[in-house]
Every structure is written in structure tokens, then in C-alpha cells.
Design a protein around this motif. Sequence first.
Motif, PDB file in Angstrom:
ATOM      1  N   ALA A 103       0.822  -1.204   0.000  1.00 14.12           N
ATOM      2  CA  ALA A 103       0.000   0.000   0.000  1.00 14.12           C
ATOM      3  C   ALA A 103       0.859   1.257   0.000  1.00 14.12           C
ATOM      4  N   GLN A 104       1.922   1.254   0.789  1.00 12.24           N
ATOM      5  CA  GLN A 104       2.791   2.420   0.838  1.00 12.24           C
ATOM      6  C   GLN A 104       3.469   2.667  -0.502  1.00 12.24           C
ATOM      7  N   ASN A 105       3.942   1.593  -1.140  1.00  6.63           N
ATOM      8  CA  ASN A 105       4.564   1.750  -2.453  1.00  6.63           C
ATOM      9  C   ASN A 105       3.567   2.281  -3.480  1.00  6.63           C
ATOM     10  N   GLY A 141      -9.242  -6.502  -0.546  1.00  3.91           N
ATOM     11  CA  GLY A 141      -9.911  -5.289  -1.002  1.00  3.91           C
ATOM     12  C   GLY A 141     -10.402  -4.415   0.127  1.00  3.91           C
ATOM     13  N   GLN A 142     -10.899  -5.048   1.187  1.00  2.03           N
ATOM     14  CA  GLN A 142     -11.403  -4.268   2.321  1.00  2.03           C
ATOM     15  C   GLN A 142     -10.271  -3.503   3.005  1.00  2.03           C
ATOM     16  N   ILE A 143      -9.154  -4.164   3.220  1.00  4.09           N
ATOM     17  CA  ILE A 143      -8.020  -3.483   3.864  1.00  4.09           C
ATOM     18  C   ILE A 143      -7.507  -2.351   2.981  1.00  4.09           C
ATOM     19  N   LEU A 144      -7.328  -2.637   1.702  1.00  3.71           N
ATOM     20  CA  LEU A 144      -6.804  -1.612   0.797  1.00  3.71           C
ATOM     21  C   LEU A 144      -7.729  -0.402   0.719  1.00  3.71           C
ATOM     22  N   LYS A 145      -9.020  -0.637   0.665  1.00  5.81           N
ATOM     23  CA  LYS A 145      -9.977   0.467   0.551  1.00  5.81           C
ATOM     24  C   LYS A 145     -10.144   1.217   1.873  1.00  5.81           C
ATOM     25  N   ASP A 146     -10.434   0.474   2.937  1.00  2.00           N
ATOM     26  CA  ASP A 146     -10.787   1.126   4.208  1.00  2.00           C
ATOM     27  C   ASP A 146      -9.581   1.722   4.921  1.00  2.00           C
ATOM     28  N   THR A 147      -8.420   1.096   4.781  1.00  2.00           N
ATOM     29  CA  THR A 147      -7.238   1.576   5.496  1.00  2.00           C
ATOM     30  C   THR A 147      -6.404   2.530   4.662  1.00  2.00           C
ATOM     31  N   TYR A 148      -6.328   2.273   3.354  1.00  2.00           N
ATOM     32  CA  TYR A 148      -5.397   3.044   2.525  1.00  2.00           C
ATOM     33  C   TYR A 148      -6.057   3.834   1.396  1.00  2.00           C
ATOM     34  N   GLY A 149      -7.346   3.663   1.200  1.00  3.41           N
ATOM     35  CA  GLY A 149      -8.021   4.409   0.138  1.00  3.41           C
ATOM     36  C   GLY A 149      -7.661   3.954  -1.264  1.00  3.41           C
ATOM     37  N   ILE A 173     -16.339 -15.941  -9.204  1.00  2.00           N
ATOM     38  CA  ILE A 173     -15.512 -14.978  -8.471  1.00  2.00           C
ATOM     39  C   ILE A 173     -16.127 -13.581  -8.522  1.00  2.00           C
ATOM     40  N   VAL A 174     -16.561 -13.168  -9.705  1.00  2.00           N
ATOM     41  CA  VAL A 174     -17.169 -11.835  -9.828  1.00  2.00           C
ATOM     42  C   VAL A 174     -18.434 -11.737  -8.977  1.00  2.00           C
ATOM     43  N   GLN A 175     -19.258 -12.749  -9.049  1.00  2.00           N
ATOM     44  CA  GLN A 175     -20.564 -12.702  -8.386  1.00  2.00           C
ATOM     45  C   GLN A 175     -20.481 -12.842  -6.866  1.00  2.00           C
ATOM     46  N   HIS A 176     -19.396 -13.412  -6.362  1.00  2.00           N
ATOM     47  CA  HIS A 176     -19.289 -13.637  -4.926  1.00  2.00           C
ATOM     48  C   HIS A 176     -18.308 -12.698  -4.225  1.00  2.00           C
ATOM     49  N   THR A 177     -17.669 -11.822  -4.970  1.00  2.00           N
ATOM     50  CA  THR A 177     -16.838 -10.797  -4.332  1.00  2.00           C
ATOM     51  C   THR A 177     -17.653  -9.526  -4.154  1.00  2.00           C
ATOM     52  N   ASP A 178     -17.273  -8.734  -3.177  1.00  2.00           N
ATOM     53  CA  ASP A 178     -17.996  -7.515  -2.826  1.00  2.00           C
ATOM     54  C   ASP A 178     -17.601  -6.394  -3.788  1.00  2.00           C
ATOM     55  N   PRO A 179     -18.547  -5.859  -4.565  1.00  2.00           N
ATOM     56  CA  PRO A 179     -18.225  -4.791  -5.518  1.00  2.00           C
ATOM     57  C   PRO A 179     -17.604  -3.562  -4.857  1.00  2.00           C
ATOM     58  N   LYS A 180     -17.870  -3.387  -3.564  1.00  2.00           N
ATOM     59  CA  LYS A 180     -17.291  -2.240  -2.858  1.00  2.00           C
ATOM     60  C   LYS A 180     -15.787  -2.384  -2.722  1.00  2.00           C
ATOM     61  N   TYR A 181     -15.327  -3.630  -2.675  1.00  2.00           N
ATOM     62  CA  TYR A 181     -13.918  -3.876  -2.391  1.00  2.00           C
ATOM     63  C   TYR A 181     -13.134  -4.567  -3.504  1.00  2.00           C
ATOM     64  N   VAL A 182     -13.802  -5.168  -4.450  1.00  6.75           N
ATOM     65  CA  VAL A 182     -13.108  -5.948  -5.474  1.00  6.75           C
ATOM     66  C   VAL A 182     -13.556  -5.506  -6.868  1.00  6.75           C
ATOM     67  N   SER A 183     -12.580  -5.064  -7.654  1.00  2.84           N
ATOM     68  CA  SER A 183     -12.822  -4.716  -9.054  1.00  2.84           C
ATOM     69  C   SER A 183     -11.920  -5.584  -9.931  1.00  2.84           C
ATOM     70  N   PHE A 184     -12.000  -5.362 -11.249  1.00  2.76           N
ATOM     71  CA  PHE A 184     -11.293  -6.247 -12.167  1.00  2.76           C
ATOM     72  C   PHE A 184     -10.586  -5.469 -13.270  1.00  2.76           C
ATOM     73  N   GLU A 185      -9.485  -6.066 -13.712  1.00  2.00           N
ATOM     74  CA  GLU A 185      -8.769  -5.577 -14.879  1.00  2.00           C
ATOM     75  C   GLU A 185      -8.888  -6.654 -15.950  1.00  2.00           C
ATOM     76  N   MET A 186      -9.522  -6.315 -17.063  1.00  2.00           N
ATOM     77  CA  MET A 186      -9.651  -7.298 -18.130  1.00  2.00           C
ATOM     78  C   MET A 186      -8.410  -7.289 -19.016  1.00  2.00           C
ATOM     79  N   ASP A 187      -7.759  -8.441 -19.089  1.00  2.00           N
ATOM     80  CA  ASP A 187      -6.746  -8.654 -20.113  1.00  2.00           C
ATOM     81  C   ASP A 187      -7.474  -9.299 -21.282  1.00  2.00           C
ATOM     82  N   ILE A 188      -7.566  -8.568 -22.398  1.00  2.00           N
ATOM     83  CA  ILE A 188      -8.436  -9.040 -23.468  1.00  2.00           C
ATOM     84  C   ILE A 188      -7.880 -10.296 -24.146  1.00  2.00           C
ATOM     85  N   LEU A 189      -6.545 -10.447 -24.174  1.00  2.00           N
ATOM     86  CA  LEU A 189      -5.991 -11.677 -24.736  1.00  2.00           C
ATOM     87  C   LEU A 189      -6.327 -12.860 -23.844  1.00  2.00           C
TER      88      LEU A 189
END
Length: 284
Positions: A103-105, A141-149, A173-189
Motif C-alpha cells: 500500500a505504501q509503495n 480489497g477491504q483493507i486496501l480500501k478502508d485503510t489506505y483508500g 468470483i465476480v458474483q461472490h466478491t464484494d463490488p465495494k472492495y473488489v474490481s477487475f482488470e480485463m486482459d483481453i488476450l
Amino acid sequence: MNKLFYSVLLLIAAISPLMAQKNKWLFPEKPGMVSYTYRKSLAKDAAATLDTIKNHGITDMEFSNLFGKTAQEMRQLLDARGIKCSSYGVGYDDLKNKMAEVAQNAKTLGASFVRVAWIPHQGDFTLAMAQKTVEDFNHFGQILKDTYGLTFCYHNHGYEFQPYENGTLFDYIVQHTDPKYVSFEMDILWTFFPGQDPAALLNKYGNRFKLMHLKDLKKGVKGDMSGGTSPENDVALGTGQINIPAILVAARKAGVEHYYIEDESSNIATQVPQTIAYLKSLKK
């Protein structure tokens, strides 16, 4: 004459909006760059490599390595060139064991996103693995969002598309993770390679996708769910198998925030400029 003149004006007025729409750029923004594309040269001379990247008009980067430098040293090199780091990629174990350092980096680099691109596993990806992944991702995701923004993102790699019920384990995975804390990066390949439709997946999950890796797969190469292929199968956008325009339309609708060029091949000196030119050429 007056009637003809006014008729021409009316015709121009009717056609102009259609012409403007036809000539509207499909990808008006500048793409970003994944540091992995220039991994070899960044390891040898980060400053000169960043100069090369900036000369391509790139001012947005995702780093997945600091190449022997501290985050502060890399930030100084970026600032000197007017380049921003929007995403910082790390390993799964780093998030489990070095969360504060990660998080600091990320914050030192100026990143808003922390990304992981591989779930450690052996053999085929299973439901039990997906269930553990969901638990871990929600925790990270919760730690990164709530503690470090910071926003946590997972970069798919192909093996997660094992069939499950009426969809895949990626769906799970998408349907069972919390949208508040977990997002995704699509690698199209790595979405196309295991047989999925990137545009359809973007339409399905919308703004769960915040980031995107832009890359194309050499024609004739057949995919699978291994999560691996030769780096030389990466080709310039628009020269491979993937329908880039359809993906960009869906990505814009989904609200993807950052698009990064990734080219793992040894041909980046020619392919990166080709890719940039292709993106600039696209019109609706």
C-alpha cells in the motif's frame, strides 16, 4: 435560386450530425503502458526507457515491478517526465504478507489501484480454489480500501474460465466478491484465449471492470485454459484475432478508466508504434 439554396442548407444541416457521428474517434484518449512491455530495458536503464515511453505519447503507466528502485526513486523519474502511475501490480503473496508495504509503495507511486494478476494454483482451477480466492479478495480489497483508500483489482489470466454451473469460475468470483472492495482488470488476450468473448463479458459485468490490458493474439494460434502462451504470440493491435473495436465500444459503456498497452513479445520496437497508430485510426 433561393429555394435551391435553402434546400442545400437543409440537406447539409441534416447530414452534418451523421457525418460528425461517423467520423467520431472510437478511442480519443491516449493509451497507457504496462511496465512489463519494457521489462528488459527498464531493468537496464529505467530513465532512458521512460524517455522512450514518453516519446510515444504515453503518460499513464501500470507498474508490476520497481526494477531495483525504491518507489520514491521511481516516482521521481516519473514526475520528471510528466508520467503518472495509476496502477501498481504485485504478487498474491505480497498482499498476504506485505500489505502495508504494498500500500505504501502504491501511494508513493501515486497509484489508485493495486492489481494482482495470478492466483497461485496447481493443475486445473477448481471451485475450492475459487471459493478461497473470493475470501482472500474480499479481505485484500477491504483493507486496501478502508485503510489506505486504494482499489483492489484482479487481472484475469485464462484459467479461471473453467465451466461451472451455467457459467464459469470467473463468473463465480465476480458474483461472490464484494463490488465495494473488489474490481477487475480485463486482459483481453487472456479473456479471448480460453474461448470467451471480451465484449460480452464487459457488457455482463459493467463497471466491475476498471482497468484493461490491450493486446492481440497472433492469427492461427489456438487457445486453452492454461493461462500461458508464447510471448511471441502477442502482436500489434488490429493484426491478430481479437475484435478490438467491439471491445472498446463495450469498455466505454462499462466505464473502464484506464487502458494499458501490453506487448510481451520481442518486437515492441515496431509493434508498440503500430498499436498506437491503430488506436488513433479507429473511428465509429
